[in-house]
Design an enzyme around this catalytic site. Structure first.
Site, mmCIF file in Angstrom:
data_model
loop_
_atom_site.group_PDB
_atom_site.id
_atom_site.type_symbol
_atom_site.label_atom_id
_atom_site.label_comp_id
_atom_site.label_asym_id
_atom_site.label_seq_id
_atom_site.Cartn_x
_atom_site.Cartn_y
_atom_site.Cartn_z
ATOM 1 N N ASP A 6 0.869 -1.182 0.000
ATOM 2 C CA ASP A 6 0.000 0.000 0.000
ATOM 3 C C ASP A 6 0.907 1.233 0.000
ATOM 4 O O ASP A 6 2.118 1.110 0.207
ATOM 5 C CB ASP A 6 -0.889 -0.001 1.267
ATOM 6 C CG ASP A 6 -1.773 1.240 1.369
ATOM 7 O OD1 ASP A 6 -2.365 1.631 0.350
ATOM 8 O OD2 ASP A 6 -1.873 1.830 2.462
ATOM 9 N N CYS A 69 -4.497 -1.472 -1.845
ATOM 10 C CA CYS A 69 -4.637 -0.032 -2.056
ATOM 11 C C CYS A 69 -5.584 0.168 -3.234
ATOM 12 O O CYS A 69 -5.307 -0.324 -4.338
ATOM 13 C CB CYS A 69 -3.258 0.547 -2.370
ATOM 14 S SG CYS A 69 -3.277 2.288 -2.820
HETATM 15 N N1 DGL Z 1 -4.692 3.340 0.950
HETATM 16 C C1 DGL Z 1 -4.802 3.814 -0.346
HETATM 17 C C2 DGL Z 1 -6.065 3.458 -1.065
HETATM 18 O O1 DGL Z 1 -6.634 2.447 -0.752
HETATM 19 C C3 DGL Z 1 -4.089 5.025 -0.820
HETATM 20 C C4 DGL Z 1 -4.211 6.268 -0.016
HETATM 21 C C5 DGL Z 1 -3.276 7.310 -0.538
HETATM 22 O O2 DGL Z 1 -2.070 7.056 -0.507
HETATM 23 O O3 DGL Z 1 -3.753 8.363 -0.978
HETATM 24 O O4 DGL Z 1 -6.508 4.149 -1.944
#
Ligand code: DGL
Length: 253
Positions: A6, A69
């Site tokens: 992530d 992510c």
């Molecule tokens: N945790 C991430 C997602 O699921 C990314 C968050 C980010 O870095 O803006 O989108």
């Protein structure tokens, strides 16, 4: 070994669910905190990071990768699948179960700007939005708060309220968490919803349990389950001590 990555600690919310269904496996988690957040980055920047991290995880011994992510899944998973032989499991905002269960006919989606503008999300929304109104909002400041370990209390509540209220004001009774950082704010999201609209019984939907079940099925299918004892390697492009502290706070406590 299961590789998970992530932009930061958000993917730990997915790891938490994965460990429930695969408790006896070896894991390597990569937090790309030197490049966090991904939400405002370009597609090409995210693809480059995803490619580099995937190579790192494979070199370390991973034989399946969970892109924990939403933003990286939306931007990069199709490229990763073309370029690497290994199986990839990605995230997708759970619009379908929300659209099927809403009673007000309004579904709210919280996600990063990158996820909300991606074709992948726009297609998903198009497929499940018949007869349902879908409203969206970027969780402004959510990722930064979670990265600092701020998940409950007045500061977290103020941050959550600013992005959640517009969705609730539109009538949403289902809130889809379209970013893996956001489940760590679940308790606060529920609290703020209940305070703002006590009669509505708002349900918050996290896709991580479904993603964990999907990973289990793929691993069963490919004969990748080893049952050889739990272990966890934590890796990051940023501060390792910080990741270890957050792992303990978010996963162990
Ligand atoms: N945790 C991430 C997602 O699921 C990314 C968050 C980010 O870095 O803006 O989108």
């Amino acid at each position: 070994m299961i590789g998970i990555f992530d932009s930061g600690v958000g993917g730990l919310s997915v790891l938490k669910e994965i460990r429930k269904v695969l408790p006896e496996e070896k894991y390597i988690y990569f937090s790309d905190s030197a490049y966090c957040p991904y939400g405002e980055k370009t597609k090409d920047q995210i693809i480059d990071r995803a490619r580099e991290i995937t190579s790192f995880l494979l070199d370390a011994g991973a034989d399946i990768i969970t892109v924990a992510c939403n933003t990286a899944t939306a931007a990069a998973i199709s490229v990763l699948r073309e370029e690497f032989q290994v199986s990839f499991i990605g995230m997708e905002p759970a619009v379908k179960p929300a659209a099927m269960s809403t009673r007000t006919g309004v579904v709210g989606v919280l996600a990063t700007a990158g996820t909300l503008k991606a074709d992948k999300y726009i297609n998903t929304r198009g497929r499940f939005s018949e007869g349902v109104k879908i409203v969206e909002h970027v969780g402004q400041g959510f990722v930064e708060a979670v990265e600092k370990g701020i998940t409950t209390g007045p500061e977290a509540e103020d941050i959550v309220r600013a992005s959640l209220k517009p969705l609730l004001d539109e009538g949403a009774d289902r809130i889809v968490l379209g970013c893996t950082h956001y489940p760590f704010l679940m308790e606060t999201i529920k609290k703020v919803s209940d305070e703002l609209y006590p009669e509505r019984d708002v349900e918050i939907i996290d896709p991580a349990p479904a993603v964990a079940r999907h990973l289990l099925e793929v691993m069963e299918d490919k004969g990748l389950i080893r049952h050889d004892g739990y272990s966890m390697v934590l890796e990051t492009s940023g501060d390792k001590g910080q990741l270890e502290r957050m792992y303990k706070k978010l996963i162990i406590e």
